[in-house]
Design an enzyme around this catalytic site. Structure first.
Site, PDB file in Angstrom:
ATOM      1  N   ARG A 145      -3.326   0.619  15.743  1.00 25.23           N
ATOM      2  CA  ARG A 145      -2.524  -0.573  15.577  1.00 25.23           C
ATOM      3  C   ARG A 145      -3.030  -1.746  16.463  1.00 25.23           C
ATOM      4  NH1 ARG A 145       0.199  -0.347  10.701  1.00 25.23           N
ATOM      5  NH2 ARG A 145       1.351  -1.908  11.009  1.00 25.23           N
ATOM      6  N   CYS A 268       4.121   7.708 -12.965  1.00 21.72           N
ATOM      7  CA  CYS A 268       3.988   7.319 -12.213  1.00 21.72           C
ATOM      8  C   CYS A 268       4.006   5.277 -13.063  1.00 21.72           C
ATOM      9  CB  CYS A 268       2.605   7.037 -11.465  1.00 21.72           C
ATOM     10  SG  CYS A 268       2.968   8.267 -10.266  1.00 21.72           S
ATOM     11  N   CYS A 283      -0.163   0.212  -9.334  1.00 16.92           N
ATOM     12  CA  CYS A 283       0.266   0.817  -7.768  1.00 16.92           C
ATOM     13  C   CYS A 283      -0.417   0.000  -7.231  1.00 16.92           C
ATOM     14  CB  CYS A 283      -0.002   2.730  -8.091  1.00 16.92           C
ATOM     15  SG  CYS A 283       0.104   3.464  -6.621  1.00 16.92           S
ATOM     16  N   ASP A 284      -0.325   0.190  -5.643  1.00 16.15           N
ATOM     17  CA  ASP A 284      -0.577  -0.901  -5.068  1.00 16.15           C
ATOM     18  C   ASP A 284      -2.216  -0.151  -4.474  1.00 16.15           C
ATOM     19  OD1 ASP A 284      -1.036  -2.704  -2.915  1.00 16.15           O
ATOM     20  OD2 ASP A 284      -0.295  -1.168  -1.069  1.00 16.15           O
TER      21      ASP A 284
END
Length: 393
Positions: A145, A268, A283-284
């Site tokens: 990160r 979903c 959906c992402d």
């Protein structure tokens, strides 16, 4: 994709995942699934910020559609890049278009880099729930990160955590489990516990190359399974005070509630993604042109809910597999996550990549979790009410 089972009545959209800055981010995390993602339909477009026109249309329409409970999950990229004034405007519009008795929930997933004391009154006063990305101690977090200058971000995140605590802003921890921390589940758990982070969501990292092979920072299924099993051993004595979303969601399912984690749903279709320009996706992980459902500047939410492409995506989770039909854990797994089925070889018919991992943890954890669920059911019956099990659902 093959023939798909027929679904019944089209389910309502229960929440929005809103991307006010699209996939734009101020970090350069090495494992980010958006980096070098050719399928992103907006990657070459400048100025990806949600306009006031789109924000107002979305809020007005969804507040009317979702009454009496309206859930907005703000995500990215990095959603705080839309700016504090954007979120102040979002709350103002929610108040304007809300009706008596309407409950509005706002969740914000963030890397926390730009948050400062100026943000805290809004986040606290309007009960935003923040999901702060933190992969563990500094040596673990800073492995992947990084900021644009290739520097670690751990110190800044921890400074923001103290600001949030000072101002009594609610937050959870989102921890990406990767090759830097998967081998030390006990150390990771104890660190979160020692630091006072008692609401944690572990997210397994799985990204693949063009041949379907897991990338170097991604997990192997056995690693994720071993991580969950050892984490369970740590968590079980602390289960009344330490909340790990995966186990909370399993208990939710065993109690008979709808789990907060969509991976455990039968289909979903619980939410839709709203991109910065109003485009809608199911959906992402599938913000790709073939899966675009519509645009809220044109389509109403009832129309979006009925779109054939949304129904088609919901069905991908129900594609039959012989292994699933005979699996003792199918009742809670429901075939796993479409992204983890599709990811390696672009086949929704495949097993979830982490299937073996879930068999490992369910074999170990379901017997005691069933006893825990029975205790909770009894408490709920004694109290004459239904309560939420999972704090992060």
């Amino acid at each position: 994709m093959g023939s798909l089972p027929v679904l019944g009545t089209t389910p309502r959209i229960q929440s929005l995942l809103v991307k006010p800055a699209s996939a734009v981010c101020n970090l350069d995390c090495e494992y980010c699934f958006y980096l070098d993602r050719n399928a992103d339909p907006y990657r070459d477009l400048p100025g990806r910020r949600m306009s006031d026109e789109v924000l107002e249309r979305m809020t007005d329409q969804f507040m009317f559609y979702s009454y009496p409970n309206s859930v907005f999950a703000w995500q990215g990229g990095e959603p705080t890049l839309a700016g504090l004034e954007f979120f102040e405007r979002a709350v103002e519009l929610q108040q304007r278009y809300g009706r008596p008795g309407q409950v509005v929930s706002n969740a914000l997933q963030t890397n926390a880099i730009v948050i400062n004391e100026d943000w805290c009154p809004l986040l606290r006063d309007y009960s935003f729930l923040l999901g702060v990305s933190l992969d563990g101690p500094q040596e673990v977090h800073d492995r992947y990160r990084l900021n644009r200058g290739r520097q670690g971000t751990w110190r800044r995140v921890m400074d923001v955590v103290e600001i949030l605590r000072k101002h009594k802003v609610d937050f959870n921890i989102l921890c990406v489990v990767n090759q830097a921390n998967v081998g030390q589940p006990r150390k990771l758990y104890e660190w979160f516990k020692r630091e006072g982070f008692d609401f944690v969501q572990y997210i397994p990292l799985a990204e693949f190359d063009k041949d379907g092979k897991a990338l170097p920072f991604a997990l192997q299924p056995e690693q994720w399974g071993n991580f969950l099993v050892e984490t369970f051993e740590c968590w079980w004595p602390d289960r009344r005070t330490m909340h790990l979303r995966f186990f909370d969601n399993v208990v939710e399912a065993l109690v008979g509630e709808r789990p907060g984690n969509c991976t455990m749903h039968t289909t979903c279709d619980s939410y839709v993604v709203i991109e910065y320009n109003g485009d809608v996706y199911p959906c992402d992980f599938f913000v790709e042109q073939p899966w675009k459902i519509g645009n809220i500047m044109i389509d109403s939410f009832p129309e979006v809910a009925r779109k054939a492409r949304r129904v088609d995506f919901a069905r991908t989770k129900t594609l039959p597999r012989a292994e699933c039909a005979s699996c003792e854990f199918e009742f809670i797994c429901h075939g796993g996550c479409p992204k983890m089925r599709y990811g390696p070889h672009h086949q929704f018919e495949d097993l979830d990549y982490f299937c073996r991992a879930y068999k490992m943890i369910y074999a170990r954890a379901l017997p005691p979790l069933r006893r825990e669920a029975e205790r909770i059911r009894k408490e709920m019956a004694d109290a004459g009410r239904v309560c939420s099990v999972g704090p992060m659902g």
